[in-house]
Enzyme design. Structure first.
Site, PDB file in Angstrom:
ATOM      1  CG  ASP A 168     -11.185  -7.866   9.774  1.00 46.09           C
ATOM      2  OD1 ASP A 168     -10.843  -6.726   9.386  1.00 46.09           O
ATOM      3  OD2 ASP A 168     -11.764  -8.062  10.849  1.00 46.09           O
ATOM      4  CG  HIS A 182      -5.156  -1.741   3.549  1.00 40.70           C
ATOM      5  ND1 HIS A 182      -6.014  -2.651   4.126  1.00 40.70           N
ATOM      6  CD2 HIS A 182      -5.555  -0.519   4.005  1.00 40.70           C
ATOM      7  CE1 HIS A 182      -6.899  -2.008   4.885  1.00 40.70           C
ATOM      8  NE2 HIS A 182      -6.632  -0.714   4.834  1.00 40.70           N
ATOM      9  CG  LEU A 198      -9.242 -19.516  -8.759  1.00 48.77           C
ATOM     10  CD1 LEU A 198     -10.130 -20.284  -7.789  1.00 48.77           C
ATOM     11  CD2 LEU A 198      -8.021 -18.975  -8.005  1.00 48.77           C
TER      12      LEU A 198
HETATM   13  C1  FPP Z   1      -9.903  -5.328   6.161  1.00 50.28           C
HETATM   14  O1  FPP Z   1      -8.927  -5.068   7.135  1.00 50.28           O
HETATM   15  C2  FPP Z   1      -9.342  -5.209   4.803  1.00 50.28           C
HETATM   16  C3  FPP Z   1      -9.762  -4.347   3.863  1.00 50.28           C
HETATM   17  C4  FPP Z   1     -10.873  -3.398   4.091  1.00 50.28           C
HETATM   18  C5  FPP Z   1      -9.105  -4.239   2.554  1.00 50.28           C
HETATM   19  C6  FPP Z   1      -8.544  -5.525   1.988  1.00 50.28           C
HETATM   20  C7  FPP Z   1      -7.620  -5.166   0.898  1.00 50.28           C
HETATM   21  C8  FPP Z   1      -6.492  -5.829   0.594  1.00 50.28           C
HETATM   22  C9  FPP Z   1      -6.082  -7.093   1.235  1.00 50.28           C
HETATM   23  C10 FPP Z   1      -5.560  -5.297  -0.418  1.00 50.28           C
HETATM   24  C11 FPP Z   1      -6.059  -5.145  -1.803  1.00 50.28           C
HETATM   25  C12 FPP Z   1      -6.749  -6.314  -2.345  1.00 50.28           C
HETATM   26  C13 FPP Z   1      -6.689  -6.702  -3.628  1.00 50.28           C
HETATM   27  C14 FPP Z   1      -7.634  -7.746  -4.075  1.00 50.28           C
HETATM   28  C15 FPP Z   1      -5.749  -6.173  -4.595  1.00 50.28           C
HETATM   29  P1  FPP Z   1      -9.176  -3.845   8.132  1.00 50.28           P
HETATM   30  O2  FPP Z   1      -8.552  -2.647   7.523  1.00 50.28           O
HETATM   31  O3  FPP Z   1     -10.613  -3.740   8.441  1.00 50.28           O
HETATM   32  O4  FPP Z   1      -8.355  -4.311   9.377  1.00 50.28           O
HETATM   33  P2  FPP Z   1      -8.684  -4.025  10.907  1.00 50.28           P
HETATM   34  O5  FPP Z   1      -9.911  -4.827  11.239  1.00 50.28           O
HETATM   35  O6  FPP Z   1      -7.467  -4.558  11.588  1.00 50.28           O
HETATM   36  O7  FPP Z   1      -8.853  -2.554  11.065  1.00 50.28           O
END
Ligand code: FPP
Length: 270
Positions: free
Chosen positions: A39, A56, A150
């Site tokens: 997050d 992201h 893994l």
């Molecule tokens: C949450 O942060 C994160 C996500 C919803 C997406 C996670 C995706 C990645 C790390 C990239 C792609 C992953 C792979 C496995 C290739 P948020 O957007 O909710 O952040 P916020 O709480 O600050 O709004």
């Protein structure tokens, strides 16, 4: 292609403890399954005056680094919450950006997964994913299926409530067809219908980004997991942060409902 304009820019800047975190880990007491709620991407980007997708994109570098760290240590299972069933409600540009990022990353990383003996698996409602993402994932799962280091599990279009309702629906069908009697359903039978069947429960759940909640993630499976919350936002999270979480885990007493004395003496208290 949104991402050609955005370049990742972060790196681990140290913990300030002096001693390397990895040297403090007891490798004979590793959590065999670690789950992470990644997050803070959006806020990380917004703090920098950037679009959320920039967060992201930088989060992918954290994924690489943390997967590498887990594999180096000898962790057997790592589950990453990459996209929840609720995330479909985000603005369409963010959803399609995330899907594009997923497809590009999977395509690019399969050789590295194979080089490092990492097997890829996916949990979630994959039918919801766009065709190209689903096909790319299926290919990557097949291409890494022989690896036995893994196991990297991506939770995609996943939520616990979806998973549990889906499992119950399948069990109800078996009861209706006479395959099993309702009263014969027990814990083991139920678990066969979960996405995680065959996987050990996570022993350590990490959430980055400062929020103290579990957001519909592996709710059944984390019944006895140790929870670790950090303020560090996912794009800043590096393997040393993972190692710090593992060190913290190794200092906890896991009692599983027993008394501390029972756990220490490994025998029932009279
Ligand atoms: C949450 O942060 C994160 C996500 C919803 C997406 C996670 C995706 C990645 C790390 C990239 C792609 C992953 C792979 C496995 C290739 P948020 O957007 O909710 O952040 P916020 O709480 O600050 O709004």
């Amino acid at each position: 292609m949104i991402f050609v304009l955005l370049r990742p820019c972060t790196g681990y800047t140290g913990t300030g403890h002096g001693m390397e975190p990895s040297s403090q880990i007891d490798k004979s007491k590793l959590p065999q399954h670690i789950a992470i709620i990644m997050d803070g991407n959006g806020r990380w980007a917004e703090e920098r005056g950037q679009d959320r997708l920039f967060g992201h994109l930088n989060g992918v570098e954290s994924v690489r680094n943390v997967v590498e760290g887990a594999a180096e240590l000898g962790v057997k299972y790592l589950t990453l919450y990459a996209f929840s069933t609720e995330n479909w409600e985000r603005p369409p540009y963010e959803v399609s950006g995330l899907m594009e990022l997923l497809v590009e990353t999977i395509k690019k990383e399969v050789p590295t997964l194979n080089k490092n003996n990492i097997r890829l698996q996916v949990i979630g409602d994959v039918e919801m994913l766009p065709d190209n993402a689903r096909k790319e994932l299926e290919q990557a799962i097949t291409d890494t299926a022989q690896n036995n280091g893994l196991t990297l599990i991506l939770a995609l279009s996943y939520s616990s409530r979806w998973e549990i309702v889906h499992a119950i629906r399948q069990m109800a069908a078996e009861v209706a067809s006479g395959k099993i009697n309702a009263q014969d359903i027990d814990k083991n039978y139920f678990e066969r219908f979960l996405c995680t069947t065959g996987l050990p429960d996570p022993e350590l759940l990490i959430r980055t980004g400062g929020e103290i909640r579990v957001s519909n993630f592996l709710l059944y499976q984390i019944a006895y997991a140790e929870l670790y919350f950090t303020e560090v936002k996912w794009p800043d999270f590096r393997k040393n942060h993972l190692f710090e979480a593992i060190i913290d885990f190794q200092h906890r007493q896991r009692r599983f409902g027993k008394t501390g004395k029972q756990v220490v003496e490994n025998k029932p208290e009279c």
